[in-house]
Motif scaffolding. Structure first.
Motif, short mmCIF file in Angstrom:
data_model
loop_
_atom_site.label_atom_id
_atom_site.label_comp_id
_atom_site.label_asym_id
_atom_site.label_seq_id
_atom_site.Cartn_x
_atom_site.Cartn_y
_atom_site.Cartn_z
N MET A 68 0.85 -1.19 0.00
CA MET A 68 0.00 0.00 0.00
C MET A 68 0.89 1.24 0.00
N ASP A 69 0.59 2.19 -0.87
CA ASP A 69 1.41 3.39 -0.91
C ASP A 69 1.01 4.34 0.21
N ILE A 70 1.83 5.39 0.38
CA ILE A 70 1.63 6.28 1.52
C ILE A 70 0.34 7.08 1.39
N LYS A 71 -0.11 7.33 0.17
CA LYS A 71 -1.38 8.04 0.01
C LYS A 71 -2.53 7.23 0.59
N ASN A 72 -2.56 5.94 0.31
CA ASN A 72 -3.63 5.10 0.84
C ASN A 72 -3.54 4.97 2.36
N ILE A 73 -2.32 4.98 2.89
CA ILE A 73 -2.17 4.92 4.34
C ILE A 73 -2.68 6.22 4.97
N LEU A 74 -2.40 7.33 4.32
CA LEU A 74 -2.95 8.61 4.79
C LEU A 74 -4.48 8.58 4.78
N ILE A 75 -5.04 8.10 3.68
CA ILE A 75 -6.50 8.01 3.57
C ILE A 75 -7.06 7.14 4.69
N LEU A 76 -6.46 6.00 4.91
CA LEU A 76 -6.93 5.08 5.95
C LEU A 76 -6.90 5.75 7.32
N SER A 77 -5.87 6.55 7.57
CA SER A 77 -5.75 7.21 8.87
C SER A 77 -6.82 8.28 9.08
N MET A 78 -7.45 8.72 8.00
CA MET A 78 -8.52 9.73 8.12
C MET A 78 -9.89 9.12 8.38
N VAL A 79 -10.02 7.81 8.18
CA VAL A 79 -11.33 7.16 8.32
C VAL A 79 -11.78 7.19 9.77
N CYS A 125 -6.51 0.93 0.36
CA CYS A 125 -7.18 0.81 1.66
C CYS A 125 -8.66 0.46 1.53
N ASP A 126 -9.17 0.38 0.32
CA ASP A 126 -10.62 0.24 0.12
C ASP A 126 -11.20 -0.99 0.80
N GLN A 127 -10.55 -2.13 0.67
CA GLN A 127 -11.09 -3.36 1.21
C GLN A 127 -11.11 -3.34 2.74
N ILE A 128 -10.05 -2.77 3.34
CA ILE A 128 -10.02 -2.67 4.80
C ILE A 128 -11.18 -1.81 5.30
N VAL A 129 -11.42 -0.70 4.61
CA VAL A 129 -12.52 0.18 5.00
C VAL A 129 -13.86 -0.52 4.80
N LYS A 130 -13.99 -1.24 3.69
CA LYS A 130 -15.23 -1.96 3.40
C LYS A 130 -15.53 -2.98 4.50
N GLU A 131 -14.50 -3.65 5.00
CA GLU A 131 -14.68 -4.67 6.03
C GLU A 131 -14.92 -4.06 7.41
N SER A 132 -14.23 -2.95 7.70
CA SER A 132 -14.22 -2.42 9.06
C SER A 132 -15.15 -1.25 9.29
N LYS A 133 -15.23 -0.35 8.32
CA LYS A 133 -16.07 0.84 8.45
C LYS A 133 -16.78 1.12 7.12
N PRO A 134 -17.68 0.24 6.71
CA PRO A 134 -18.33 0.41 5.40
C PRO A 134 -19.09 1.71 5.26
N GLU A 135 -19.55 2.26 6.37
CA GLU A 135 -20.28 3.53 6.32
C GLU A 135 -19.38 4.70 5.87
N GLU A 136 -18.07 4.47 5.88
CA GLU A 136 -17.12 5.52 5.49
C GLU A 136 -16.70 5.43 4.02
N LEU A 137 -17.15 4.43 3.29
CA LEU A 137 -16.71 4.25 1.91
C LEU A 137 -17.01 5.47 1.04
N ASP A 138 -18.15 6.09 1.24
CA ASP A 138 -18.51 7.24 0.42
C ASP A 138 -17.62 8.45 0.68
N ASN A 139 -16.89 8.44 1.79
CA ASN A 139 -16.03 9.57 2.12
C ASN A 139 -14.60 9.44 1.59
#
Length: 314
Positions: free
Chosen positions: A1-12, A33-47
C-alpha cells in the motif's frame, strides 16, 4: 500500500493508529485501503474520495516544503516507536533521520527553576556525547537540555505538536527553536498534517512519540502533577531504563517544583505509579530506575541503556 492510501486510511473515522498497527500486514499486502474500510467501516466508503483529495493536498504541501513522509511500513520508520500501542501511521519529518539510532529523552517542567535549568544544561551536554537528545523543544527544561550557551546541540530530535509548516502552526518562540535545531543538523518530527496548528491536546499526544523513540529517559524537574507524567506514563510500558535527577543537598530541590523527583527517588516504582496515576506497580514495565546524583550515576544509566538495547550503543 502506498503512503497516500495509508494517509486516507488514517482519516477514516473509527480507524486509529492502534488499528493500523494491528493491521500492518494488510498495509504491506493490499494495494489500496478500500477493502479494509469496506470490512471495518463500510459507512465511510462514500467519504474516501474526499479523504483522497485531502491526502493529495497533504502530499503537495510536503513536496513544496521539503517535508519527508515515512509510513509505519517503511524501512526508515523507527522500530522502537512501533513498540507503543498506538504509533502514528505516518510521520512527517525534516532533518537527519540517522539521529534516531540512539535516543534519550530529557524532559521536565516548562516552569523550570534556576537549579533545574543548570542541571538540564549539564545533563544535556553530557548525554549528547552518547545519544541524540529528544523532547518537545518547549520552554523550560526541554530548551535548557538542548542548548550550550546560545547554540543548540547538533544531535537534537524535536517532537512538535503542530504541523511542519511550523511558521504557520507554532508560536514565534517555538519557531526560533525549531530553526536552531534544523540549522544545527537536528531532526524535527510531527504526526500532524503540515498545516495543522497546535491545540490544547496535541502536546500530550505528541509525548507518546517522545517516549516511543527514546531508548532511555531522564526526568530533570517536575511537580507531582506536572505535564511530564504524560511522557512517563507511556514510557513506563516499554521496559526501558529511567533516570531521575536527585539533588537533596540543595534547598531549592526541596520545593514543590521537584516534588515528582523526590517522590520517585524515595519510593521507586511506587512513586512513579503514584505520579502517573496507577494503583498497582504491577502495571509498570520499565528497565532499571536509576537515581541520578552524579556522573557515576549517569554512567550507570548509559550502561543500562546499552544492555537494554543488546549492547548496540558501543
Amino acid at each position: 500500500m502506498d503512503i497516500k492510501n495509508i494517509l486516507i486510511l488514517s482519516m477514516v473515522k473509527g480507524i486509529g493508529p492502534a488499528f493500523i498497527k494491528k493491521n500492518c500486514h494488510r498495509l504491506i499486502n493490499d494495494s489500496s485501503c478500500d477493502q479494509i474500510v469496506k470490512e471495518s467501516k463500510p459507512e465511510e466508503l462514500d467519504n474516501l474520495v474526499s479523504y483522497a483529495k485531502t491526502a493529495d493536498e497533504i502530499m503537495s504541501d510536503c513536496k513544496d516544503n521539503d517535508i519527508k513522509m515515512v509510513s509505519i511500513i517503511d524501512a526508515e520508520y523507527p522500530s522502537q516507536l512501533k513498540e507503543i500501542g498506538d504509533p502514528p501511521s505516518v510521520l512527517f519529518i525534516k532533518g537527519n533521520l540517522s539521529l534516531l539510532n540512539h535516543v534519550i529523552a530529557i524532559i521536565g517542567t516548562r516552569h523550570s527553576s534556576e537549579l533545574g535549568n543548570k542541571i538540564a544544561e549539564r545533563v544535556g551536554s553530557y548525554f549528547a556525547d552518547y545519544f541524540s537528545i529528544c523532547n518537545g523543544l518547549v520552554e523550560g527544561i526541554d530548551e535548557h537540555s538542548i542548548y550550550v550557551g546560545s547554540k543548540v546541540l547538533s544531535n537534537v530530535v524535536g517532537i512538535i505538536s503542530g504541523g511542519l509548516c511550523y511558521n504557520e502552526t507554532c508560536s514565534s518562540h517555538h519557531i526560533q527553536v525549531i530553526n536552531d535545531v534544523l540549522e544545527a543538523g537536528g531532526l524535527i518530527i510531527s504526526e500532524y498534517y503540515p498545516r495543522q496548528k497546535e491545540d490544547m491536546y496535541s502536546g500530550s499526544k505528541a509525548s507518546r512519540i517522545q517516549a516511543g523513540l527514546s531508548h532511555g529517559l531522564i526526568l530533570v524537574q517536575s511537580k507531582i502533577d506536572g505535564g511530564s507524567k504524560y511522557t512517563l506514563a507511556k514510557f513506563a510500558k516499554l521496559g526501558r531504563p529511567i533516570g531521575v535527577i536527585h539533588f537533596p543537598s540543595s534547598a531549592e530541590y526541596q520545593s514543590e517544583s521537584f516534588g515528582a523527583n523526590r517522590l520517585i527517588a524515595e519510593k521507586g516504582k511506587d512513586g512513579l505509579a503514584q505520579m502517573i496515576g496507577l494503583k498497582k506497580t504491577s502495571s509498570i514495565n520499565i528497565g532499571p530506575l536509576i537515581v541520578l546524583s552524579n556522573k557515576d550515576d549517569y554512567n550507570k544509566l548509559i550502561q543500562s541503556m546499552s544492555i537494554a538495547n543488546n549492547n548496540v550503543l558501543f
